[in-house]
Design a protein around this motif. Structure first.
Motif, short mmCIF file in Angstrom:
data_model
loop_
_atom_site.label_atom_id
_atom_site.label_comp_id
_atom_site.label_asym_id
_atom_site.label_seq_id
_atom_site.Cartn_x
_atom_site.Cartn_y
_atom_site.Cartn_z
N MET B 30 -5.07 1.38 5.56
CA MET B 30 -4.12 2.24 4.96
C MET B 30 -4.23 2.96 3.73
O MET B 30 -3.49 4.23 3.36
CB MET B 30 -4.15 0.73 3.94
CG MET B 30 -2.88 0.92 2.57
SD MET B 30 -3.08 1.76 1.53
CE MET B 30 -4.42 0.28 1.01
N SER B 34 -2.36 6.65 3.47
CA SER B 34 -1.88 7.09 2.73
C SER B 34 -2.09 8.55 1.78
O SER B 34 -1.23 9.56 1.37
CB SER B 34 -2.53 5.80 1.36
OG SER B 34 -2.12 4.89 1.41
N GLU B 49 5.35 8.32 -10.34
CA GLU B 49 5.96 8.01 -8.70
C GLU B 49 4.72 7.43 -7.60
O GLU B 49 4.76 6.21 -6.75
CB GLU B 49 7.74 8.03 -8.95
CG GLU B 49 8.57 8.37 -9.46
CD GLU B 49 9.19 9.25 -9.03
OE1 GLU B 49 10.12 9.40 -9.39
OE2 GLU B 49 9.00 10.65 -8.31
N ALA B 52 3.09 3.75 -7.87
CA ALA B 52 3.76 2.80 -7.80
C ALA B 52 3.90 2.31 -6.43
O ALA B 52 3.84 1.38 -6.61
CB ALA B 52 5.07 3.07 -8.59
N ILE B 53 3.94 3.36 -5.52
CA ILE B 53 4.03 3.35 -4.51
C ILE B 53 2.71 3.09 -3.83
O ILE B 53 2.52 2.24 -2.44
CB ILE B 53 4.37 4.11 -3.14
CG1 ILE B 53 5.82 5.59 -3.75
CG2 ILE B 53 4.07 4.42 -1.54
CD1 ILE B 53 6.04 6.96 -3.30
N LEU B 54 1.30 3.49 -4.49
CA LEU B 54 0.05 3.01 -3.66
C LEU B 54 -0.35 1.43 -4.68
O LEU B 54 -0.70 0.74 -3.75
CB LEU B 54 -0.72 4.56 -4.86
CG LEU B 54 -1.17 5.09 -3.58
CD1 LEU B 54 -1.65 6.04 -4.63
CD2 LEU B 54 -0.67 5.25 -2.23
N TYR B 56 2.08 -0.88 -4.60
CA TYR B 56 2.56 -1.45 -3.31
C TYR B 56 1.97 -1.53 -2.35
O TYR B 56 1.54 -3.11 -1.84
CB TYR B 56 4.13 -1.17 -2.92
CG TYR B 56 5.44 -1.43 -4.08
CD1 TYR B 56 5.52 -2.96 -3.84
CD2 TYR B 56 5.97 -0.55 -5.13
CE1 TYR B 56 7.62 -3.47 -4.32
CE2 TYR B 56 6.29 -0.74 -6.26
CZ TYR B 56 7.62 -2.01 -5.87
OH TYR B 56 8.76 -2.86 -6.98
N ALA B 57 1.34 -0.96 -2.06
CA ALA B 57 0.81 -0.74 -0.46
C ALA B 57 -0.62 -1.19 -0.53
O ALA B 57 -1.04 -1.88 0.01
CB ALA B 57 0.96 0.80 -0.36
N GLU B 60 0.32 -5.38 -1.06
CA GLU B 60 0.79 -5.50 0.24
C GLU B 60 -0.53 -6.31 0.94
O GLU B 60 -0.73 -7.53 1.60
CB GLU B 60 1.54 -4.86 0.87
CG GLU B 60 1.97 -5.16 2.64
CD GLU B 60 2.78 -6.39 2.50
OE1 GLU B 60 3.11 -6.67 1.78
OE2 GLU B 60 2.95 -7.25 3.23
N ILE B 61 -1.04 -4.89 1.28
CA ILE B 61 -2.71 -4.84 2.43
C ILE B 61 -3.95 -5.87 2.08
O ILE B 61 -4.01 -6.64 2.67
CB ILE B 61 -3.36 -3.79 2.41
CG1 ILE B 61 -2.37 -2.63 2.54
CG2 ILE B 61 -4.90 -4.04 2.80
CD1 ILE B 61 -1.87 -3.01 4.08
N GLU B 64 -2.28 -9.88 2.58
CA GLU B 64 -2.05 -9.36 4.66
C GLU B 64 -3.64 -9.75 4.50
O GLU B 64 -4.30 -10.55 5.33
CB GLU B 64 -1.95 -8.03 5.00
CG GLU B 64 -0.65 -8.02 5.05
CD GLU B 64 0.36 -6.87 6.24
OE1 GLU B 64 -1.31 -6.23 6.15
OE2 GLU B 64 1.19 -6.26 5.49
N VAL B 170 3.27 -4.48 -9.85
CA VAL B 170 4.58 -5.10 -8.07
C VAL B 170 5.16 -5.64 -8.80
O VAL B 170 6.13 -5.57 -9.79
CB VAL B 170 3.86 -4.90 -7.21
CG1 VAL B 170 5.03 -5.82 -6.37
CG2 VAL B 170 3.71 -3.84 -6.30
N LEU B 173 6.56 -4.34 -12.13
CA LEU B 173 7.71 -4.06 -12.06
C LEU B 173 9.42 -4.47 -10.96
O LEU B 173 10.17 -4.02 -11.29
CB LEU B 173 7.64 -2.91 -11.21
CG LEU B 173 6.80 -1.97 -10.98
CD1 LEU B 173 6.33 -0.73 -9.96
CD2 LEU B 173 7.62 -0.15 -12.21
N ASN B 174 8.69 -5.78 -11.14
CA ASN B 174 10.23 -6.13 -9.98
C ASN B 174 10.53 -7.49 -11.00
O ASN B 174 11.26 -8.70 -10.78
CB ASN B 174 9.83 -7.19 -9.13
CG ASN B 174 9.54 -6.05 -8.07
OD1 ASN B 174 10.84 -5.65 -7.76
ND2 ASN B 174 9.00 -5.13 -7.78
#
Lengths: 518, 176
Positions: B30, B34, B49, B52-54, B56-57, B60-61, B64, B170, B173-174
């Motif tokens: 990942m 990235s 921004e 924030a993307i990182l 999420y990444a 998620e990983i 997983e 995350v 943010l949600n």
């Protein structure tokens, strides 16, 4: 465009004359299109139907060599048709952002592939301006437009996930799970963890394996109705009819909801891959619509003419397929009576090209096939066709819709109300389109192509492209509609006037981004 | 009852090196992708921004990687101990290595193969069994594998806190 000139010059005089003449000529047309006579004081509903990558140059509505759009023509019999309508950009992000914000790419700054509108301007959009009086729905197959909708999320009452009219659990789940912060989640999932283009490696192995296993399975699921496979956005397969049925269903629900509604539906076809149903797949095989043109040095992946011809035919077939499905939708909307109180606007976000070695859209090219898009507006109860030939822009949709809805337009709109709906036909109006995918939105433009359409002429400026044959191209679209003869420098007055106008607009656009020490 | 369940699972010191291998492989992949993406994000995204993307990444990983470990533990629980539990560290490492390695190949070599995912997975498990069997009989190989896994544990001291912060980000943010 503001010019710092105190005296009335030749161009200003022409503009003034055209405006006065246009206003006088339009009054009978406007009374014919008066929906108030039909609806009383009720606020009208508005459906904005956008077909992605639909070039006006390929529609029989605009005299294309093939009868690709009989249903568009049928619709046009009771609609207002704009013949010189241009997109603000030549791919989805800038084109759609211009349409939904009423501003040029140099203002909204959504100029990169899947880019975002300038954060300070996010509230300045059509959904927000319509206000709570309207029930506002948004749907886009195209993730680039969907991400813009996500930026407007606080002003959209119902944002329909992009895979809603197809069987795709993953996207439905993602929209649901990250509804409050979809923009970042989108870039993380669709751009990094599980990219929807299958050529990019996924950062998430589990999601990537799942997606590619699904892709392999779909390859083996042949559908006898679709010789090239089902239409696809790349991340989800769908049928055009199902999507338009979704629009129809949403319109019915909204119609009975009590509030006037605004419904923005952005449908992927006829965007590539072109996958018509079998009934359309045998049409137009002689590719009479293909016109051989010189190769352009700024096209990187240059396709052979035979290949372009083949794709030209495929695109025409797909356009005809879309038109057929649109016809079915139109029948249904007419039968239900929705159109008695609803404006139906049909347009595109940008065009598509098969010339000069290019297939598709989004390169630095700004020829007519890529930026000239269809626009038809049917007012409630409109019985007669009206045609406007002066240059208009897709920035004009936002102020026009707001005018129809009786809403206050936000400050700083660069579009104008369309002629026929309160606007004035202006024969000398400058309308811009631009492509600046390789430019940072936070900096002045140093690498971009900009087209200025004005009257019968178009000036294209390639900024920061030394590999281009010329920095400027000027075409007379009336006498040279295929843009084959570059008149730059040959028509001296027009060259000087348009070049000055374009460079002044560019300078104004760059001003806020130039630091004082530069 | 609870003790019975615990008895069917491997000891913690056997689980940690397996998780270290899973996390190292998945996070490295990942992070590498990235790094390839960040220059284009810098073009049109602001720094918060991109963070924030990182987030999420990483979140998620992290989830997983725990999921893959969970599947291995579930297999341990269901199968007789001699299949996986008895030598979980070594067999788990080989299974994780081959399954994740196979995923690399599957996503990378899509256009060169038409093998179904099931065939890939069976191939990976067979290879894992073979490698486990071989390394159990070749002392230096087993030792090398365990020592490498042991050294990868240090990365967990960075990856787990970063992932937890990301997960929290995350969630925040949600929140509605």
């Amino acid at each position: 465009m503001i010019k710092n000139k105190s005296r009335l010059n030749r161009r200003d005089f022409l503009k003034l004359t055209a405006a006065v003449a246009g206003g006088a000529l339009l009054s009978p047309v406007q009374s014919a299109l008066n929906p108030r006579a039909f609806m009383g004081d009720k606020k009208p509903n508005v459906i904005l139907l956008v077909f992605d990558a639909m070039s006006a140059r390929h529609l029989s509505l605009y005299d294309y060599v093939y009868n690709t759009t009989p249903n568009f023509k049928r619709f046009a019999q009771q609609a207002t048709v704009y013949h010189s309508h241009f997109s603000g950009g030549n791919f989805t992000t800038p084109g759609t952002a211009s349409m939904l914000t009423g501003t040029y790419p140099w203002t909204h700054r959504a100029i990169n592939h899947r880019g975002l509108i300038k954060r300070e301007l996010m509230g300045r959009n059509i959904f927000n301006a319509l206000g709570d009086d309207y029930f506002r729905t948004g749907f886009s197959h195209n993730l680039s437009a969907n991400i813009l909708l996500a930026q407007f999320a606080s002003s959209v009452d119902e944002r329909i996930p992009p895979a809603s009219y197809a069987d795709n659990f993953y996207y439905a789940l993602m929209e649901e799970r990250f509804r409050n912060n979809y923009v970042s989640a989108h870039y993380a999932y669709d751009g990094l963890l599980n990219p929807n283009d299958l050529e990019t490696l996924p950062a998430s192995l589990l999601l990537g394996v799942n997606q590619k296993a699904q892709y392999n399975a779909a390859k083996n699921n042949k559908n006898s109705d679709y010789p090239y496979g089902l239409p696809t956005t790349g991340y989800v397969d769908f049928e055009i009819r199902d999507t338009l049925a979704g629009l129809n269903k949403t319109a019915h629900e909204n119609w009975t909801g009590g509030r006037p509604f605004f419904e923005y539906f952005h449908i992927f076809p006829p965007h590539q891959p072109y996958r018509p149903q079998k009934d359309f797949a045998a049409l137009f095989l002689d590719a009479q619509g293909f016109i051989k043109k010189p190769r352009h040095p700024l096209v990187l992946n240059r396709y052979a003419d035979d290949f372009s011809k083949e794709y030209n035919s495929l695109y025409d077939q797909f356009v005809t397929n879309v038109d057929y499905e649109f016809g079915l939708l139109l029948d249904s909307l007419e039968k239900s009576g929705i159109l008695d109180s609803t404006y139906l606007i049909v347009t595109s976000d940008h065009g598509e090209t098969f010339e000069r070695g290019m297939i598709g859209h989004g390169s630095p090219l700004l020829y007519d096939s890529i930026i000239h898009i269809p626009l038809m507006v049917r007012a409630p109860g409109q019985a007669e066709r009206a045609d406007f030939f002066s240059v208009t822009s897709n920035l004009d949709l936002a102020p026009t819709i707001l005018k129809l809805a009786g809403a206050e337009p936000p400050a700083g709109l660069e579009g104008k109300i369309l002629p026929g709906f309160g606007g004035v036909e202006q024969s000398d109006r400058p309308v811009y389109s631009m492509q600046a995918d390789l430019n940072s939105p936070f900096r002045p433009f140093t690498k971009a192509s900009i087209a200025l359409n004005q009257g019968n002429y178009k000036l294209i400026h390639y900024l920061g492209y030394p590999e281009s044959n010329s920095e400027f191209e000027l075409y007379d679209l009336k006498n040279d509609p295929h843009e084959l003869v570059n008149l730059f420098g040959k028509l001296r007055d027009t060259t000087v006037d348009m070049k000055t106008e374009l460079l002044q607009a560019l300078e104004n656009a760059n001003k806020p981004y130039i630091r004082s020490n530069q | 009852m609870f003790n019975q369940i615990l008895n069917r699972l491997p000891r913690r010191d056997q689980i940690v090196p397996v998780y270290a291998v899973i996390a190292f492989m998945m996070f490295s992949w990942m992070i590498a992708i990235s790094l390839w993406k960040i220059p284009s994000w810098l073009y049109f995204q602001t720094f918060p921004e991109i963070l924030a993307i990182l987030a999420y990444a990483y979140a998620e990983i992290f989830v997983e990687s725990l999921l893959i470990l969970g599947v291995l533990l579930a297999i341990c629980f269901l199968l007789p101990p001699k299949f996986l539990k008895d030598d979980f560290a070594l067999r788990g490492i080989w299974t994780a290595f081959t399954v994740i390695g196979t995923m690399f190949l599957y996503v990378d070599l899509l256009f060169q193969t038409s093998l179904p995912i099931g065939a890939w997975l069976i191939g990976a498990l067979l290879l894992a069994s073979l490698l486990s069997f071989a390394s159990a009989r070749i002392g230096w190989l087993a030792k090398a594998v365990l020592q490498i896994a042991d050294r990868l544990i240090i990365f967990l001291y960075i990856l787990i806190p970063v992932s937890l912060v990301s997960l929290l980000t995350v969630l925040i943010l949600n929140i509605k």
